[in-house]
Scaffold this motif. Sequence first.
Motif, short mmCIF file in Angstrom:
data_model
loop_
_atom_site.label_atom_id
_atom_site.label_comp_id
_atom_site.label_asym_id
_atom_site.label_seq_id
_atom_site.Cartn_x
_atom_site.Cartn_y
_atom_site.Cartn_z
N THR A 1 37.02 37.26 40.29
CA THR A 1 38.18 37.79 39.58
C THR A 1 39.09 38.58 40.52
OG1 THR A 1 36.95 39.78 38.95
CG2 THR A 1 36.89 37.93 37.42
N GLY B 1 38.85 43.96 39.02
CA GLY B 1 37.48 44.40 38.83
C GLY B 1 36.66 44.31 40.10
N ASN C 1 31.67 42.48 40.85
CA ASN C 1 32.91 41.80 40.49
C ASN C 1 32.80 41.45 39.02
OD1 ASN C 1 34.31 38.77 40.34
ND2 ASN C 1 35.46 40.19 41.62
N GLY C 2 33.90 41.03 38.40
CA GLY C 2 33.86 40.66 36.99
C GLY C 2 32.84 39.58 36.69
N TYR C 3 32.50 38.75 37.68
CA TYR C 3 31.55 37.65 37.49
C TYR C 3 30.10 38.03 37.79
CZ TYR C 3 34.96 33.94 36.62
OH TYR C 3 35.93 33.13 36.06
N GLY D 1 33.35 40.99 32.46
CA GLY D 1 34.75 40.84 32.06
C GLY D 1 34.82 39.89 30.88
N PRO E 1 39.73 37.60 33.12
CA PRO E 1 38.70 38.66 33.11
C PRO E 1 38.79 39.56 34.33
CG PRO E 1 37.73 36.58 33.80
CD PRO E 1 39.16 36.28 33.43
N GLY E 2 38.15 40.71 34.21
CA GLY E 2 38.09 41.67 35.30
C GLY E 2 39.02 42.83 35.07
N MET F 1 34.84 49.52 39.07
CA MET F 1 33.66 49.49 38.22
C MET F 1 32.69 50.59 38.64
SD MET F 1 33.35 45.33 38.52
CE MET F 1 32.08 45.09 37.28
N THR G 1 32.82 49.59 32.87
CA THR G 1 34.01 48.93 33.40
C THR G 1 34.97 48.54 32.29
OG1 THR G 1 34.80 47.06 34.73
CG2 THR G 1 32.90 46.66 33.32
N LEU H 1 37.35 45.57 30.89
CA LEU H 1 37.06 44.14 30.86
C LEU H 1 38.24 43.28 31.26
CD1 LEU H 1 35.04 44.01 27.51
CD2 LEU H 1 34.20 44.43 29.83
N GLN H 2 39.44 43.79 31.06
CA GLN H 2 40.66 43.04 31.40
C GLN H 2 41.72 44.04 31.87
OE1 GLN H 2 41.62 41.09 27.69
NE2 GLN H 2 40.76 39.17 28.37
#
Length: 653
Positions: free
Chosen positions: A433, A436, A452-454, A476, A483-484, A488, A503, A505-506
Motif C-alpha cells: 500500500t 500505512g 504495511n497495510g498488507y 487496511g 487500503p492503508g 502504524m 492503525t 485503515l484508509q
Amino acid sequence: MRHSFGSIATVLAVSATQLLITAASGPSRNFLPDDVFKGSSLTGWQRLGDAEWTAQNGEIVGTPKSGGWLVLNRTYQDVGFYASFKCSSGCKPGVLLRAEKVASGGLKGIFVSLAPGDLVSYRVTLDANGAETSRERLRPAGGGQVRVAPPAAPAPQPGAAPAAAGRGAAGGRGGGGFQPPQMPGGVEPPIARPETGLKEGDWNDVELVLDANILRAFLNDALGLAGGVADDDFGRFGSIALYAGGTGEVRFKDVSFKDLQPRVAQPEQVSRRFRMQTLNEFYYSWGPAVADFNKDGTPDIVAGPYYYLGPDYNTAREIYMARTVDASSGYFNGVQYAYDFTGDGWPDVINALFTQPTILYVNPKGDSRRWDSYTVTDNLSSEIALLKDLDGDGKLEYLFKDSNNQIVAATPDPANPTGNWKKMAITERGPWTNHGMGVGDVNRDGRPDVLNGYGWFEQPAKSVEGPWIYHPAAFGRWTRSSPGGAEMAVYDVNGDGLNDVVTSLQAHGWGLSWFEQKKAADGKIAFVEHPIMGDFSTKNAGNVTFSQLHGSTFADIDGDGIPDFITGKRFWSHLDNWIDPDPHGAPVLYVYRTVRNPKAPGGAEFVPELIHNRSGIGSQAAVVDLNKDGAVDIITSTKRGTFVFWNNWKGAK
C-alpha cells in the motif's frame, strides 16, 4: 395515467415542512444527510409519466408501465444523494439530478442509469408527459482531482488524426492502464478488492455527488458507476427524481439528500488539557520534525521551508525559498524528517514527497543563509516514509517504498552523504500500500519489524540483503478508497504481554482499528480486529466520526505509562472537491487514550479526546517534550498552519 409538468410546478412551491422526511444521522457511510425518507406517504413528491408509485415502511416502490418518474419538490444545484435499491427481473431504475424546467414544459437534467448493463450517466430531456426526447452520454471528467472539469476539447478538423482513447467513462477504471504488481510467491492478498457490479436480486447502494460541473457516482461504495461532466446547459438547478423503467418493480429505501452549498464551521475548541501556539498561519507543510538546528541545547521545529527557534518559537529561518501552497489546488504531498545525515554533528532535513526523489537539505552550521540541497534517492511510490533505528546500532534508517514498489531502508554513505543513498530491500516487489507504514517488534524477539497495510515483515536474526519474512495480515480496507492509513503503532494495548497494532485503515477514507495479537501454541501469530471508528453508518467510540486519517503517531499523552494514539483529519486531503468522503468535515485533531478494560472487547478501549477542531493533522505529527516538563507535546503542520499543542495533562510523567 400520465401526469403533466404543470402539476409538478405546483408541488415545487410546497413548503419543505410538508415533506414526510425526517432528519437523521442517516445510513450513508460518506456524508451526513439533511433528510432521509422514512415515511409511508408520498406527500411532497409528484408522479410524472407512466409508473405507479407507493410508499410503505420507508420504502418507495415504483412499478413501471412504459416508464415514469417520482419528482421531489425540493431543488438543488450541488447535491449529495444516497439510496439503496433492489430490482425485480426486468427493471431499469435510475436517478435524475438538476431536473430543470424547460420552455417546452418538460425537464432537462443529469440522469444516472442503474440498469444492468447500463451503469452510465446521461444528459436527458423529457417532454411534459415524462417521455424521453433525447439522451446523450456525459463526457468523461478525466479522473483528476479538480473540482471543475475543463471545457470539452474542440471537434477535430477534417483529416486530423483521431484522439487517443481515454481511461473509460468519467475517468473510471478502464480495461487497461496501470496494473499493480502481484503478491510475491503466489500468496493470496489479505485485503480483497470490492466488487463493483450490481448484486442481482439484492439491495445495492448508490451514492451520487454532483458538485460544480462534475458528477461522481459510486455503486456499493466502489467505482461501479460512470459519472462525468455535467455542464450548465444540461441543467443548472432543479429537482431530484427517481425513475422506474423496464418491466420489473424497483424498490428504494433510505433515500437521502444533502445540500452541498452550506459550509458549516463549528465554534473553535481547544482542549483544556492543551495550550495551543500558532507558529504560522499558512499552508507550507504536512509534516513537522524536531531537532536542535542551531545547537543551543533547545529543540527547534521544522515545517516546510522554515525552522522555528526554541524555546519561544517566534523566530523563523528559511531553509529553502518559501512559497505558500494553494490549499484548494496544491499539495505538500509528503513528510519531513530532521537528523544528522551528513555526520558533521549538525541536524539536517529531508523532504520525502510522493512520486518525487528525496531532497536532503544540509545544515549550514549557523551561517545565516538558505541550505544547500541534494537529491539522494529515486522517486518515492509511498505517501509515507519513516525514520527509525532498524538494526539497533543507534543510527536511524530511512524507510520508504521506492519506484520499484519495494519497501527499502536507505542510509547515506559516510564518505559521500550527499550522493545517492544505499538502499537495502526489506520486501520483494509487490502491491504494498502507498499508505500505512510502521516499525515495531511484533513478535518480541528484540528486533524491530516493518509493517504495511498488507501485513508485517519479520526481521531475520542476521540482517542481510534480501526480503524479510512476509506475514500477510489485513491492516487496511478496500472500499472506494484504497487500503492503508498513516503511521502504524505497535505496542501492548491490553497488557497481555503481546504487541498489538493500532492503525487507521484508509488514509483517504474511513476507519480506525486496533488489532489484538493472538499467539498459538506453535508460535503462529494472528490478529483480531477491534474497530474504534468506522463511518457515519457505524457505532464509533465516543460518537466521534471523521474521515481522512492520513497522519498519525503515538506516545504516552496522559502520563499513565501506556502509549496513546494521536490522529485527525487531513482536511481537503484530495483538494477542494468531493472525491473523498466528507471532505468539508471539521479538521479535527484527537488523542485516543488507551484504556485497559477487561470488560471491553480484547481487554481495552480507546477513548477519544478532542485537542482542536480547526486545524486537523497532515501526513505526520511530531511528539516531543519541547520544554522538558515531563509531558510530551504535539506538533502539527496542516493546511491551516503550523501549531504546537503544549501538554498540560495533569499527572503526566
